[in-house]
Design an enzyme around this catalytic site. Structure first.
Site, PDB file in Angstrom:
ATOM      1  N   SER A  17       0.800  -1.224   0.000  1.00 19.30           N
ATOM      2  CA  SER A  17       0.000   0.000   0.000  1.00 19.30           C
ATOM      3  C   SER A  17       0.840   1.285   0.000  1.00 19.30           C
ATOM      4  CB  SER A  17      -0.961  -0.003   1.190  1.00 19.30           C
ATOM      5  OG  SER A  17      -1.909  -1.034   1.015  1.00 19.30           O
ATOM      6  N   LYS A  66      -9.801  -5.427  10.533  1.00 17.98           N
ATOM      7  CA  LYS A  66     -10.942  -4.859   9.799  1.00 17.98           C
ATOM      8  C   LYS A  66     -12.228  -4.841  10.636  1.00 17.98           C
ATOM      9  CE  LYS A  66      -9.249  -5.828   5.146  1.00 17.98           C
ATOM     10  NZ  LYS A  66      -9.526  -6.396   3.820  1.00 17.98           N
ATOM     11  N   GLY A 127     -16.708 -19.271  -0.679  1.00 17.63           N
ATOM     12  CA  GLY A 127     -16.291 -18.764   0.618  1.00 17.63           C
ATOM     13  C   GLY A 127     -17.406 -17.973   1.274  1.00 17.63           C
ATOM     14  N   GLY A 129     -16.550 -16.284   4.482  1.00 14.37           N
ATOM     15  CA  GLY A 129     -15.887 -15.562   5.560  1.00 14.37           C
ATOM     16  C   GLY A 129     -15.907 -14.067   5.281  1.00 14.37           C
TER      17      GLY A 129
END
Ligand code: ATR
Length: 271
Positions: A17, A66, A127, A129
């Site tokens: 990032s 998060k 998925g 999650g």
């Protein structure tokens, strides 16, 4: 003083990032700094407090914070509320807005960079999650013909399908239940590629012209992408484009300028 931004995570040394945002800032002539901050596992909220006091304007949040960022935010965008996770915090000096740019990044990579229109297509999302949840609303906003969530633990897929039912045609399945189905777009949002594993997909799941997308990047041809290639997917993609696009969306949210992503993706791909 330039405006201050950072990415908070643990671990963080691998993060691309800072490099991505430095290139965006250079490109757009924005005067800002962007740092990588290693945050103690039990120290997220105090670290954000300190960054704000020091005139920080925003942060990106990565693993494993998060959920804590979601709780920290005083206000949430709709896409963050549905994701129940925040990867971007915006500080205006008074309040804290939490956003989630992961899904927008995925959709932009698929539609803009790969030229694949999601509208009217049959989509399989593997998925259930955090990674899957984070992209569901933006995917549904593209109006696919259908969206199927497949998960090893079917109850988790059912819970997600129920949560998002108001936003489109969503159904849940286990992997066995996919037998005989064909999908135009198959997205791997499981963590299977991290362990060099393959979700137990039935063969012939790829419709003619299918795009196979692994949200993981930097792993070369993952077992899922190798499966997709062997099963005649037309296009294979890893998550590098999504990584850069979610960063570009955060940059846009902070600075109201949209950077060019293609040269950044190409440079990262080469390195
Ligand atoms: P993330 O935040 O990356 O989504 P997570 O919340 O731990 O991580 O979820 C991991 C997801 O990958 C789950 O959907 C998990 O399936 P289960 O809910 O059945 O555990 C899925 N997953 C991990 N390894 C997998 C594998 N080898 N095959 C299929 N699914 C796998």
């Amino acid at each position: 003083m330039p405006d201050r931004y950072a990415v908070f995570g643990n671990p963080i040394s691998h993060s691309k990032s800072p490099q991505i945002h430095a290139e965006f800032a250079r490109q757009t002539g924005q005067d800002l700094t962007y740092a990588a901050v290693l945050v103690a596992l039990d120290g997220f909220a105090p670290a954000v407090d300190a960054f704000r006091v020091g005139d920080g304007r925003g942060i990106n949040v990565t693993v494993p914070f998060k959920l804590e960022a979601f709780q920290y935010a005083q206000n949430l965008t709709e896409r963050a509320r549905h994701a129940q996770a925040v990867n971007t915090l915006i500080f205006d000096g008074i309040s804290v807005l939490g956003d989630n740019t992961d899904g927008a990044g995925l959709v932009r990579d698929i539609e803009h960079n790969l030229g694949f229109k999601i509208a009217g297509k049959d989509v399989l999302l593997m998925g259930a999650g955090g990674a899957a949840r984070g992209v569901l609303l933006p995917l549904l906003m593209c109006k696919p013909q259908s969206l199927t969530i497949a998960n090893r633990t079917p109850q988790k897929a059912q819970d997600l399908a129920q949560h998002f039912a108001a936003h489109g045609t969503v159904r849940a399945s286990d992997y066995v239940g996919l037998a005989g189905d064909r999908y135009d777009l198959v997205i791997n949002a499981t963590s299977s590629s991290l362990n060099d594993e393959l979700p137990p997909l039935p063969p012939r799941i790829m419709a003619p012209g299918a795009l196979a997308y692994d949200m993981m990047y930097g792993k070369g041809l993952t077992p899922f992408l190798a499966f997709a290639e062997a099963n005649k997917a037309q296009t294979l993609a890893d998550g590098l484009g999504m990584l850069v696009e979610q960063a570009a969306e955060a940059f846009y949210v902070w600075r109201e300028v949209r950077p060019q992503t293609r040269p950044v993706i190409e440079r990262l791909r080469k390195s």
